[in-house]
Design a protein around this motif. Sequence first.
Motif, PDB file in Angstrom:
ATOM      1  N   TYR A   1       1.956   0.857  -4.147  1.00  0.00           N
ATOM      2  CA  TYR A   1       0.748   1.356  -4.811  1.00  0.00           C
ATOM      3  C   TYR A   1       0.087   2.418  -3.936  1.00  0.00           C
ATOM      4  N   LYS A   2      -0.775   3.179  -4.535  1.00  0.00           N
ATOM      5  CA  LYS A   2      -1.593   4.141  -3.796  1.00  0.00           C
ATOM      6  C   LYS A   2      -3.002   3.565  -3.674  1.00  0.00           C
TER       7      LYS A   2
ATOM      8  N   TYR B   1       0.821  -1.219   0.000  1.00  0.00           N
ATOM      9  CA  TYR B   1       0.000   0.000   0.000  1.00  0.00           C
ATOM     10  C   TYR B   1       0.853   1.265   0.000  1.00  0.00           C
ATOM     11  N   GLY B   2       2.156   1.107  -0.007  1.00  0.00           N
ATOM     12  CA  GLY B   2       3.050   2.262  -0.009  1.00  0.00           C
ATOM     13  C   GLY B   2       4.246   2.044   0.891  1.00  0.00           C
TER      14      GLY B   2
END
Length: 325
Positions: A188-189, A162-163
Amino acid sequence: MRASSTRRAFAVAMALCGAHAAAFAQDASAYPSQPLRIVVPYPAGGATDTLARLIATKLQESWRQTVVVENKPGASGTIGNDLVAKAPRDGHTILLGITALVQVPSLMPKLPYDVLKDLQPLVQVASTNSVFLVPASSPAGTLKEFVASAKANPGKHSYGSYGIGTSSHIQGSLLNLQAGVDLIHVPYKGAAPLLQDLRGGQLSSAFIDMATARPHLDSMKALAVTGPQRNKALPNVPTFAELGYQSFEPVGWFGLFMPTGVEAPIAAKFIAEASRIVHLPDVVARIESLGMTPGELKGDEFARVVKSDAAVYARIIKDANIRLE
């Protein structure tokens, strides 16, 4: 004369102690004496916000007092966390924090607050395992097979997160360290694009929290789960601990905190009520519908887990040299 004076001084001291204790009791009986606010250090609409509003509604019903949920997103949650850490110690400002609360200090050392000193853990609202997923098309059917493939094909396997600095990133880094592989980190965002690429095979793997993964389990393979025990929704999927890996025991949690220094009777009253609410049948059903497990910890028990998790994540972040860029 001296004995008489001593007796009078002792009597006065005891009277003051009694008055002080009575004031404590009165404060607790009158609590909450004004609107409560539950601070969510993330945007509205997410799981943290959903749980905060669920708890707020129930508190408002039982205490007949206004309970407002305030979203204070920004800086990896630190803006909202700092607001509560510096709030008045009267028990009317509460934080709905998540595991990132104890991860961020190792990623951002110069925080304006000290998590373990300035925030008091009260009640764990919910918890969720992370699931290590691979695409349905992956030839690996077990974690052992996946690791063997990653070792045989260096630089060709990846994991999504998720980051940078999130739980999924930390867990992927830990797998790299312990399995002796070099999975390429792809941040990822948000969960939607991560899941899309994982299903499509653009990613080799990902650590995804159970609440997010649950609706998609039929379209992917689950090879292992974090936590001290198997997830009820995946009874045939082993834990990392069962497979010989260490430090994957912590689970993601959502918990209620107050600033340290709130009078003990007030904190105890809040803990008792919030714990009762978490175990209400309709609240349990709602938490489980989100793919989470209702919280079982409160008070000192929850505080011990928070402290223990902070130490585990600090060690992993240091060993894996994870930095917020």
